[in-house]
Scaffold this active site. Structure first.
Site, mmCIF file in Angstrom:
data_model
loop_
_atom_site.group_PDB
_atom_site.id
_atom_site.type_symbol
_atom_site.label_atom_id
_atom_site.label_comp_id
_atom_site.label_asym_id
_atom_site.label_seq_id
_atom_site.Cartn_x
_atom_site.Cartn_y
_atom_site.Cartn_z
ATOM 1 N N ARG A 61 -89.084 -38.044 -5.210
ATOM 2 C CA ARG A 61 -87.677 -38.215 -4.872
ATOM 3 C C ARG A 61 -87.124 -36.923 -4.273
ATOM 4 O O ARG A 61 -87.463 -35.827 -4.717
ATOM 5 C CB ARG A 61 -86.848 -38.602 -6.107
ATOM 6 N N HIS A 68 -89.681 -42.474 3.977
ATOM 7 C CA HIS A 68 -89.748 -43.183 2.695
ATOM 8 C C HIS A 68 -90.660 -44.418 2.799
ATOM 9 O O HIS A 68 -90.257 -45.540 2.493
ATOM 10 C CB HIS A 68 -88.348 -43.589 2.202
HETATM 11 P P1 NDP Z 1 -93.700 -42.785 -14.296
HETATM 12 O O1 NDP Z 1 -92.455 -43.081 -15.043
HETATM 13 O O2 NDP Z 1 -94.948 -43.546 -14.595
HETATM 14 O O3 NDP Z 1 -94.080 -41.234 -14.475
HETATM 15 C C1 NDP Z 1 -93.138 -40.226 -14.408
HETATM 16 C C2 NDP Z 1 -93.839 -38.904 -14.688
HETATM 17 O O4 NDP Z 1 -92.890 -37.845 -14.509
HETATM 18 C C3 NDP Z 1 -94.349 -38.793 -16.144
HETATM 19 O O5 NDP Z 1 -95.593 -38.150 -16.171
HETATM 20 C C4 NDP Z 1 -93.281 -37.923 -16.804
HETATM 21 O O6 NDP Z 1 -93.747 -37.136 -17.872
HETATM 22 C C5 NDP Z 1 -92.877 -37.021 -15.654
HETATM 23 N N1 NDP Z 1 -91.526 -36.479 -15.845
HETATM 24 C C6 NDP Z 1 -90.353 -37.142 -15.858
HETATM 25 N N2 NDP Z 1 -89.330 -36.283 -16.029
HETATM 26 C C7 NDP Z 1 -89.875 -35.049 -16.128
HETATM 27 C C8 NDP Z 1 -89.345 -33.750 -16.294
HETATM 28 N N3 NDP Z 1 -88.020 -33.531 -16.414
HETATM 29 N N4 NDP Z 1 -90.204 -32.715 -16.353
HETATM 30 C C9 NDP Z 1 -91.534 -32.916 -16.259
HETATM 31 N N5 NDP Z 1 -92.106 -34.119 -16.079
HETATM 32 C C10 NDP Z 1 -91.277 -35.177 -16.016
HETATM 33 O O7 NDP Z 1 -93.334 -42.900 -12.757
HETATM 34 P P2 NDP Z 1 -94.295 -43.297 -11.540
HETATM 35 O O8 NDP Z 1 -95.480 -42.398 -11.575
HETATM 36 O O9 NDP Z 1 -94.524 -44.754 -11.511
HETATM 37 O O10 NDP Z 1 -93.364 -42.949 -10.285
HETATM 38 C C11 NDP Z 1 -92.888 -41.641 -10.039
HETATM 39 C C12 NDP Z 1 -91.789 -41.693 -8.986
HETATM 40 O O11 NDP Z 1 -92.329 -41.920 -7.695
HETATM 41 C C13 NDP Z 1 -90.790 -42.847 -9.156
HETATM 42 O O12 NDP Z 1 -89.848 -42.554 -10.155
HETATM 43 C C14 NDP Z 1 -90.169 -42.917 -7.776
HETATM 44 O O13 NDP Z 1 -89.048 -42.075 -7.732
HETATM 45 C C15 NDP Z 1 -91.264 -42.358 -6.850
HETATM 46 N N6 NDP Z 1 -91.755 -43.376 -5.914
HETATM 47 C C16 NDP Z 1 -91.719 -43.118 -4.573
HETATM 48 C C17 NDP Z 1 -92.166 -44.047 -3.654
HETATM 49 C C18 NDP Z 1 -92.169 -43.752 -2.186
HETATM 50 O O14 NDP Z 1 -92.476 -44.625 -1.371
HETATM 51 N N7 NDP Z 1 -91.827 -42.557 -1.757
HETATM 52 C C19 NDP Z 1 -92.693 -45.348 -4.078
HETATM 53 C C20 NDP Z 1 -92.700 -45.515 -5.527
HETATM 54 C C21 NDP Z 1 -92.232 -44.564 -6.388
HETATM 55 P P3 NDP Z 1 -94.383 -37.805 -19.209
HETATM 56 O O15 NDP Z 1 -95.712 -38.350 -18.801
HETATM 57 O O16 NDP Z 1 -94.489 -36.680 -20.148
HETATM 58 O O17 NDP Z 1 -93.402 -38.866 -19.627
#
Ligand code: NDP
Length: 313
Positions: free
Chosen positions: A228, A276
């Site tokens: 993002r 995107h």
């Molecule tokens: P998940 O919810 O599966 O994973 C999120 C990860 O981020 C987890 O490992 C989590 O840690 C970590 N995290 C969240 N907040 C923090 C923080 N403050 N500090 C450190 N680590 C953090 O999400 P996805 O992997 O499915 O997707 C990730 C993002 O990708 C989506 O939220 C979306 O915004 C983006 N996306 C973009 C697309 C595009 O086309 N550009 C398409 C699809 C998604 P923990 O494991 O410890 O919980």
């Protein structure tokens, strides 16, 4: 006239019109005997599940008093998670097709950066003096160890990159170095010759890569951001790219989208903009997860991929 069995779930489609044309047939076949998917309901109280995307018309969840699940059609939930009318459980999208798309995007750009493919301008100059390091000598850091960050990290490991993964909890991904929490972010960034950001947009990630943290990256580092846009201070990033401190940024997401035509990213020699498109939910593969959650709901089993409202993802 056929009537549905009593335990058939009533599922309201609240995605976009365009997505409906892609979803209608695979959704019908995946949920056959399990759910009746409708696009309008005379009585909102009859709805068990809502399939939701922010580009659909639904904004107010209040009337759906008996809905037991709002299933997001998108992986990112930042546009719904703070909706004060949403009291129903919310699940985010985890789709093998979307994951594969993201892995391919990350892999393609990471290899391009690693091999310095853009060094070979077709300008008549015979530049054969550079010996690119092999993957095991290249340090990659992935921010985020979730469905997408975890999958991207595993792909980096398969190629042979020296990979670390940083997440809130320090989640282990086989073959990588697991780093967790604020205190290890410095280490995660300092080592990152290629940084891949796959973090959600939450209060905890907004502006996380500010000028101070971006300056921790090694000289010439490359940044890939398909997560993002709010993660990165774009002005600070531009400054570091302008001064040649950072090598290149491949950006799929931006603080403001669509990226305005006059934005300096578009014509910057050290920036590649992709609009995107890194990964899309694919109905053909996503319906399996949706049907799985519907089945779990009907059988009273734990739902998959529930969003933690307090954390925002
Ligand atoms: P998940 O919810 O599966 O994973 C999120 C990860 O981020 C987890 O490992 C989590 O840690 C970590 N995290 C969240 N907040 C923090 C923080 N403050 N500090 C450190 N680590 C953090 O999400 P996805 O992997 O499915 O997707 C990730 C993002 O990708 C989506 O939220 C979306 O915004 C983006 N996306 C973009 C697309 C595009 O086309 N550009 C398409 C699809 C998604 P923990 O494991 O410890 O919980």
């Amino acid at each position: 006239m056929s009537t549905a069995p009593a335990d058939t779930l009533t599922v309201l489609w609240a995605g976009s019109e365009a997505a409906w044309t892609e979803w209608r047939a695979p959704l019908k076949s995946a949920t056959c005997g399990l759910a009746k998917v409708v696009r309008e309901v005379p009585d909102p109280a009859a709805v068990d599940v809502i399939l939701y995307a922010p580009n659909g018309a639904l904004k107010d969840f209040t009337p759906f008093v008996n809905a037991r699940l709002v299933q997001s059609l998108w992986a990112g939930v930042e546009r719904i998670v703070g909706n004060p009318t949403l009291t129903q459980p919310l699940a985010r999208m985890v789709d093998p097709g979307l994951t594969r798309g993201m892995v391919e995007w990350c892999l393609g750009w990471a290899l391009r950066m690693h091999l310095g493919m853009d060094r070979y301008a077709q300008d008549g100059v015979w530049r054969n003096h550079v010996l690119p390091p092999l993957a095991p000598e290249r340090k990659v850091t992935v921010l985020g160890a979730g469905a997408l960050g975890g999958a991207a990290a595993r792909a980096m490991v398969q190629v042979g990159f020296d990979t670390a993964v940083w997440s809130a909890s320090g989640r282990e991904i086989e073959g990588t170095r697991a780093l967790g929490g604020e205190e290890s972010l410095t280490e995660a960034l300092r080592r990152a010759e290629i940084l891949i950001a796959l973090l959600p947009d939450t209060a905890g990630t907004r502006g996380l890569l500010d000028a101070r943290r971006l300056a921790l990256l090694p000289k010439g580092a490359n940044i890939l951001n398909p997560g993002r846009g709010t993660l990165i201070d774009e002005t600070a990033l531009l400054g570091l790219l302008n001064r040649g401190v950072l090598g290149h940024a491949v950006l799929d997401v931006f603080a403001a989208e669509p990226l305005p035509a006059a934005h300096p990213f578009w014509r910057h020699p050290r920036v590649t903009v992709t609009p995107h498109i890194a990964a899309e939910t694919r109905a053909a593969t996503a319906v399996t997860m949706v049907a799985d959650n519907l089945r779990r709901l009907r059988e009273g089993q734990p739902l998959l991929h529930l969003v933690d409202r307090a954390r925002g993802y």
